[in-house]
Design a protein around this motif. Structure first.
Motif, PDB file in Angstrom:
ATOM      1  N   HIS A 256       0.817  -1.210   0.000  1.00 35.60           N
ATOM      2  CA  HIS A 256       0.000   0.000   0.000  1.00 35.60           C
ATOM      3  C   HIS A 256       0.854   1.265   0.000  1.00 35.60           C
TER       4      HIS A 256
ATOM      5  N   ASP B 138       1.900   5.238  -4.348  1.00 36.97           N
ATOM      6  CA  ASP B 138       1.410   6.585  -4.123  1.00 36.97           C
ATOM      7  C   ASP B 138       2.320   7.597  -4.798  1.00 36.97           C
TER       8      ASP B 138
ATOM      9  N   ARG C 279       1.648  10.899  -4.854  1.00 39.26           N
ATOM     10  CA  ARG C 279       1.187  12.216  -4.417  1.00 39.26           C
ATOM     11  C   ARG C 279       2.324  13.123  -3.945  1.00 39.26           C
TER      12      ARG C 279
ATOM     13  N   ARG D 145      -7.952  10.986  -0.977  1.00 42.03           N
ATOM     14  CA  ARG D 145      -7.419   9.866  -0.194  1.00 42.03           C
ATOM     15  C   ARG D 145      -6.912  10.336   1.163  1.00 42.03           C
ATOM     16  N   ASP D 146      -6.277  11.518   1.194  1.00 46.19           N
ATOM     17  CA  ASP D 146      -5.846  12.084   2.470  1.00 46.19           C
ATOM     18  C   ASP D 146      -7.039  12.281   3.394  1.00 46.19           C
TER      19      ASP D 146
ATOM     20  N   GLU E 172      -9.947  10.782   3.334  1.00 48.91           N
ATOM     21  CA  GLU E 172     -10.496   9.499   3.779  1.00 48.91           C
ATOM     22  C   GLU E 172      -9.697   8.943   4.958  1.00 48.91           C
ATOM     23  N   ALA E 173      -8.372   9.054   4.887  1.00 45.94           N
ATOM     24  CA  ALA E 173      -7.519   8.549   5.975  1.00 45.94           C
ATOM     25  C   ALA E 173      -7.755   9.333   7.269  1.00 45.94           C
TER      26      ALA E 173
ATOM     27  N   SER F 133       2.429   5.598   3.672  1.00 48.99           N
ATOM     28  CA  SER F 133       1.285   6.505   3.657  1.00 48.99           C
ATOM     29  C   SER F 133       0.255   6.039   4.668  1.00 48.99           C
TER      30      SER F 133
ATOM     31  N   ARG G 163      -3.191   5.018   6.040  1.00 43.97           N
ATOM     32  CA  ARG G 163      -4.285   4.344   5.352  1.00 43.97           C
ATOM     33  C   ARG G 163      -5.570   4.430   6.159  1.00 43.97           C
ATOM     34  N   ARG G 164      -6.669   4.225   5.475  1.00 41.75           N
ATOM     35  CA  ARG G 164      -7.938   4.072   6.163  1.00 41.75           C
ATOM     36  C   ARG G 164      -7.875   2.813   7.024  1.00 41.75           C
TER      37      ARG G 164
ATOM     38  N   ASP H 217      -8.252  -0.478   5.204  1.00 38.65           N
ATOM     39  CA  ASP H 217      -7.290  -0.905   4.171  1.00 38.65           C
ATOM     40  C   ASP H 217      -6.332  -1.956   4.717  1.00 38.65           C
TER      41      ASP H 217
END
Length: 201
Positions: free
Chosen positions: A17, A21, A23, A45-46, A48-49, A195, A197-198, A201
């Motif tokens: 994961h 990325d 980003r 995505r940021d 969401e995390a 990174s 994660r949620r 994930d």
């Protein structure tokens, strides 16, 4: 014979994961100069995390509230038959007080995460890993990053075990974080990327 902390770090496998990325690319395509701080808006995505982190904090607060209620009921019932009422009251107040203090800290962190989401900004900075502190010895724990600014600025983050194991003091890093809750979104070294994660994930 058990492995040393350094050997454990070497044996830790990359997380799939973390390396998918892109980003980190700045909008103008330029690199980050020594000591420079860049700002970028949070992407989907940021967000969401961070929302997931908020949900986790809210769940802990609710759990602590339930525990405090159960403790009060149990000691109340036991005290009716076996203990002096003043002793029961003192125990209940002490336990509930400790749980309330923890819940207050979590609620403040939740409020900071909410303000970070409202602000919608992340900071990107380069630096080096400073002190690392974990009660378990191998994470999760606190990591200090000394920025490349002059004079250096100390940033302190609580990081999960999968990241803690892969870091060591003096590593050169590039990080992205939200400043109000001091939540680390991403970290990159010469050998790996991480990174946030949620939870799912």
């Amino acid at each position: 014979m058990p492995s040393s902390p350094d050997e454990t770090r070497v044996q830790t496998l990359p997380d799939p994961h973390d390396d998918d990325d892109d980003r980190w690319e700045l909008e103008d395509g330029s690199g980050l100069a020594l000591g420079e701080i860049r700002t970028r808006p949070l992407n989907a995505r940021d967000r969401e995390a961070l929302v997931s982190a908020r949900s986790g904090a809210s769940g802990i607060i609710g759990f602590l509230g339930a525990i405090a209620l159960i403790v009060a009921i149990v000691f109340g019932l036991v005290g009716m038959y076996r203990l002096d009422v003043r002793v029961v009251a003192a125990i209940v107040v002490s336990v509930v007080g400790v749980l309330a203090a923890v819940a207050l800290m979590m609620s403040r962190q939740d409020a900071r995460l909410r303000r970070d989401l409202d602000a919608g900004i992340q900071l990107i900075v380069s630096g080096r890993i400073g002190d690392m502190d974990s009660e378990e010895g191998d994470g999760p724990g606190f990591v200090r990053v000394l920025s490349d600014e002059t004079p250096p600025r100390e940033l302190r983050f609580f990081v999960e075990k999968r990241l803690y194991l892969r870091l060591k003091p003096k590593d050169s890093v590039r990080i992205a974080y939200v400043p109000l809750s001091n939540t680390l979104l991403r970290l990159r070294t010469d050998s790996f990327s991480y990174s946030l994660r949620r939870k799912s994930d």
